[in-house]
Design an enzyme around this catalytic site. Structure first.
Site, PDB file in Angstrom:
ATOM      1  N   CYS A  20       0.826  -1.213   0.000  1.00 19.15           N
ATOM      2  CA  CYS A  20       0.000   0.000   0.000  1.00 19.15           C
ATOM      3  C   CYS A  20       0.863   1.267   0.000  1.00 19.15           C
ATOM      4  O   CYS A  20       0.675   2.154  -0.846  1.00 19.15           O
ATOM      5  CB  CYS A  20      -0.966  -0.004   1.177  1.00 19.15           C
TER       6      CYS A  20
HETATM    7  N1  LIG Z   1      -4.689  -4.503   4.948  1.00 23.87           N
HETATM    8  C1  LIG Z   1      -4.116  -3.756   4.003  1.00 23.87           C
HETATM    9  O1  LIG Z   1      -4.406  -2.558   3.875  1.00 23.87           O
HETATM   10  C2  LIG Z   1      -3.112  -4.350   3.073  1.00 23.87           C
HETATM   11  C3  LIG Z   1      -2.686  -5.648   3.185  1.00 23.87           C
HETATM   12  N2  LIG Z   1      -1.748  -6.150   2.317  1.00 23.87           N
HETATM   13  C4  LIG Z   1      -1.282  -7.519   2.432  1.00 23.87           C
HETATM   14  O2  LIG Z   1      -2.355  -8.401   2.067  1.00 23.87           O
HETATM   15  C5  LIG Z   1      -2.294  -9.599   2.821  1.00 23.87           C
HETATM   16  C6  LIG Z   1      -3.610  -9.760   3.595  1.00 23.87           C
HETATM   17  O3  LIG Z   1      -3.737  -8.660   4.474  1.00 23.87           O
HETATM   18  P1  LIG Z   1      -4.989  -8.464   5.418  1.00 23.87           P
HETATM   19  O4  LIG Z   1      -6.211  -8.919   4.723  1.00 23.87           O
HETATM   20  O5  LIG Z   1      -4.923  -7.081   5.910  1.00 23.87           O
HETATM   21  O6  LIG Z   1      -4.646  -9.497   6.600  1.00 23.87           O
HETATM   22  P2  LIG Z   1      -5.631 -10.147   7.662  1.00 23.87           P
HETATM   23  O7  LIG Z   1      -4.799 -10.421   8.861  1.00 23.87           O
HETATM   24  O8  LIG Z   1      -6.846  -9.315   7.822  1.00 23.87           O
HETATM   25  O9  LIG Z   1      -6.041 -11.540   6.978  1.00 23.87           O
HETATM   26  C7  LIG Z   1      -5.128 -12.561   6.759  1.00 23.87           C
HETATM   27  C8  LIG Z   1      -5.800 -13.704   6.059  1.00 23.87           C
HETATM   28  O10 LIG Z   1      -4.829 -14.716   5.803  1.00 23.87           O
HETATM   29  C9  LIG Z   1      -5.298 -15.965   6.265  1.00 23.87           C
HETATM   30  N3  LIG Z   1      -4.191 -16.780   6.775  1.00 23.87           N
HETATM   31  C10 LIG Z   1      -3.321 -16.475   7.761  1.00 23.87           C
HETATM   32  N4  LIG Z   1      -2.446 -17.492   7.947  1.00 23.87           N
HETATM   33  C11 LIG Z   1      -2.791 -18.462   7.072  1.00 23.87           C
HETATM   34  C12 LIG Z   1      -2.266 -19.739   6.767  1.00 23.87           C
HETATM   35  N5  LIG Z   1      -1.198 -20.231   7.418  1.00 23.87           N
HETATM   36  N6  LIG Z   1      -2.863 -20.478   5.787  1.00 23.87           N
HETATM   37  C13 LIG Z   1      -3.934 -19.970   5.121  1.00 23.87           C
HETATM   38  N7  LIG Z   1      -4.479 -18.762   5.356  1.00 23.87           N
HETATM   39  C14 LIG Z   1      -3.908 -18.009   6.308  1.00 23.87           C
HETATM   40  C15 LIG Z   1      -6.252 -15.619   7.404  1.00 23.87           C
HETATM   41  O11 LIG Z   1      -7.155 -16.695   7.531  1.00 23.87           O
HETATM   42  P3  LIG Z   1      -7.734 -17.146   8.970  1.00 23.87           P
HETATM   43  O12 LIG Z   1      -8.710 -16.087   9.332  1.00 23.87           O
HETATM   44  O13 LIG Z   1      -8.319 -18.448   8.696  1.00 23.87           O
HETATM   45  O14 LIG Z   1      -6.534 -17.195   9.875  1.00 23.87           O
HETATM   46  C16 LIG Z   1      -6.915 -14.351   6.866  1.00 23.87           C
HETATM   47  O15 LIG Z   1      -7.976 -14.690   6.018  1.00 23.87           O
HETATM   48  C17 LIG Z   1      -1.079  -9.445   3.746  1.00 23.87           C
HETATM   49  O16 LIG Z   1       0.038 -10.006   3.141  1.00 23.87           O
HETATM   50  C18 LIG Z   1      -0.907  -7.945   3.850  1.00 23.87           C
HETATM   51  O17 LIG Z   1       0.400  -7.603   4.198  1.00 23.87           O
HETATM   52  C19 LIG Z   1      -1.262  -5.417   1.282  1.00 23.87           C
HETATM   53  C20 LIG Z   1      -1.669  -4.132   1.103  1.00 23.87           C
HETATM   54  C21 LIG Z   1      -2.599  -3.471   2.017  1.00 23.87           C
HETATM   55  C1  LIG Z   2      -0.898  -0.013   9.509  1.00 29.90           C
HETATM   56  C2  LIG Z   2      -0.012  -1.149   9.138  1.00 29.90           C
HETATM   57  O1  LIG Z   2       0.496  -1.860   9.984  1.00 29.90           O
HETATM   58  N1  LIG Z   2       0.199  -1.347   7.832  1.00 29.90           N
HETATM   59  C3  LIG Z   2       1.013  -2.404   7.336  1.00 29.90           C
HETATM   60  C4  LIG Z   2       0.797  -2.480   5.863  1.00 29.90           C
HETATM   61  C5  LIG Z   2       1.159  -3.834   5.399  1.00 29.90           C
HETATM   62  C6  LIG Z   2       1.014  -4.047   3.952  1.00 29.90           C
HETATM   63  O2  LIG Z   2       0.692  -3.217   3.163  1.00 29.90           O
HETATM   64  O3  LIG Z   2       1.284  -5.246   3.592  1.00 29.90           O
HETATM   65  P1  LIG Z   2       2.514  -5.760   2.772  1.00 29.90           P
HETATM   66  O4  LIG Z   2       3.649  -5.909   3.692  1.00 29.90           O
HETATM   67  O5  LIG Z   2       2.013  -7.002   2.213  1.00 29.90           O
HETATM   68  O6  LIG Z   2       2.750  -4.771   1.734  1.00 29.90           O
HETATM   69  C7  LIG Z   2       2.494  -2.159   7.623  1.00 29.90           C
HETATM   70  O7  LIG Z   2       2.911  -1.014   7.695  1.00 29.90           O
HETATM   71  O8  LIG Z   2       3.251  -3.141   7.673  1.00 29.90           O
END
Ligand SMILES: NC(=O)C1=CN([C@@H]2O[C@H](COP(=O)(O)OP(=O)(O)OC[C@H]3O[C@@H](n4cnc5c(N)ncnc54)[C@H](OP(=O)(O)O)[C@@H]3O)[C@@H](O)[C@H]2O)C=CC1
Ligand SMILES: CC(=O)N[C@@H](CCC(=O)OP(=O)(O)O)C(=O)O
EC number: 1.2.1.38
Length: 345
Positions: free
Chosen positions: A149
């Site tokens: 992000c």
């Molecule tokens: N949130 C954001 O704004 C952003 C997030 N990201 C990236 O996107 C990805 C998802 O983020 P986010 O949705 O926020 O994370 P969350 O913590 O909200 O969700 C993580 C998801 O991954 C699943 N998960 C965790 N461990 C395992 C495993 N061992 N096997 C299978 N499934 C698993 C969880 O399932 P369960 O509930 O069953 O544990 C859950 O559905 C991350 O890599 C994050 O860094 C990137 C950009 C922005």
């Molecule tokens: C608020 C907050 O904790 N934000 C996360 C954003 C993680 C993310 O964007 O995920 P990726 O590492 O997959 O890019 C952080 O700064 O690490």
């Protein structure tokens, strides 16, 4: 086409579900969550009541890959790094929202993510999915590494001046701020309401995993190793991100000249909106959409440009950009399913 979502119970996965339900050419076939396997989505997330969706399933690669044309990984980077090779081997294209495949060098991945890297062959094959930078490569990619992000907001704020080489090298300072959904759904003291609300805190200072990602893209753009100073802050918003960038210019340019350069660069990129002189974007102005809004101003005293870049971290920063990449990869018009107006106020 039919898609599977790994990590469907997380914030990124839920945002993908919201978008894909509105997409005219996509059917959600599988939604994986080890914690909720066997349960209906609406029993865990009542906001999905009366929405037709398959129940959560376990992560069994063969079962999940069966009958789907594409898998989204909305999982932590270590999960993507471990399982994408299996799905890739089964011939299913993958779009990864995590950092598992963004870095080209496995040793750098291991240093910043503390996990064994995917093979160098797969890292080479993966395409960095910043749609505004390399759409031609995305069209042919079978592993698309969706940018982080902060890198999305930062790189979109820098691409035009980097390409023109108007920047003085290593002068880039990035002040990033994110809403709490950026940290995902898992609970923790770092995102405790009483400590985040009416507060602001710097975190991962000089240790953030997005530093090598931003530097990798900028270095490739100017064909010279480039370093940035980057500090992230947690702010009391649910969703939304602002990166304020300070960059030195080699020679003086006016604000009007810089704005004209950005408008020309993004002319055919519908999700980047350049603000007119004297106006600056806010996270609320992009909430719930795939837009990146950018405002620019030159400080003649310091010969620096101030660039303000705002996105919704769950949209252009994650799920929205993933759908944009899917559209490009599968030949749908880029805006399909993403024509949304910001939720304001
Ligand atoms: N949130 C954001 O704004 C952003 C997030 N990201 C990236 O996107 C990805 C998802 O983020 P986010 O949705 O926020 O994370 P969350 O913590 O909200 O969700 C993580 C998801 O991954 C699943 N998960 C965790 N461990 C395992 C495993 N061992 N096997 C299978 N499934 C698993 C969880 O399932 P369960 O509930 O069953 O544990 C859950 O559905 C991350 O890599 C994050 O860094 C990137 C950009 C922005
Ligand atoms: C608020 C907050 O904790 N934000 C996360 C954003 C993680 C993310 O964007 O995920 P990726 O590492 O997959 O890019 C952080 O700064 O690490």
């Amino acid at each position: 086409m039919k898609v599977g979502i790994l990590g469907g119970s997380g914030y990124g996965g839920l945002e993908l579900i919201r978008l894909l339900l509105m997409h005219p050419y996509v059917e959600i076939e599988k939604v994986v969550s080890p914690s909720y396997a066997g349960q209906e989505l609406s029993s865990v997330f009542p906001h999905l009541n009366q929405v037709e969706l398959p129940s959560f399933v376990e992560l069994d690669a063969l079962e999940v890959a069966e009958g789907v044309d594409l898998i989204f990984f909305a999982t932590p980077a270590d999960v993507s790094a471990t399982y994408i090779p299996t799905f890739h081997g089964l011939g299913v294209p993958c779009i990864d929202l995590s950092g598992g495949f963004r870095l080209r060098d496995g040793a750098v991945f291991e240093e910043w993510y503390n996990h064994a890297s995917p093979s160098s062959e797969l890292l080479r094959e993966a395409v960095y999915g910043l749609t505004e930078l390399n759409p031609e490569q995305i069209e042919h990619a079978n592993i698309i590494a969706n940018p982080g992000c902060y890198p999305t907001a930062t790189l979109l704020g820098l691409l035009p001046i980097m390409k023109e080489k108007w920047l003085s090298r290593n002068s880039i300072i990035i002040d990033g701020k994110s809403g709490v959904s950026g940290a995902g759904r898992k609970v923790g003291l770092g995102t405790h309401f009483a400590e985040v609300n009416e507060n602001i805190s710097a975190y991962k200072v000089n240790e953030h995993q997005h530093i090598p990602e931003i530097e990798q893209v900028l270095s490739e753009l100017v064909k010279k190793e480039t370093r940035v100073s980057f500090t992230t802050h947690l702010i009391p918003l649910t969703r939304g991100m602002m990166c304020t960038l300070y960059v030195g210019m080699k020679e003086s340019h006016s604000t009007a000249e810089i704005i004209a350069l950005y408008e020309a660069y993004y002319e055919n990129h519908p999700f980047v909106r350049i603000f007119s002189e004297g106006t600056f974007p806010t996270p609320k102005g992009v909430a719930g959409t795939n837009y990146c809004d950018i405002g620019l101003s030159v400080d003649h005293r310091t010969k620096r440009i101030t660039i303000v870049s705002c996105i919704d971290n769950l949209m252009k920063g994650a799920a929205g950009q993933a759908v944009q990449n899917m559209n490009v990869r599968f030949g749908f018009p880029e805006k399909t399913g993403l024509v949304l107006t910001p939720v304001f106020p």
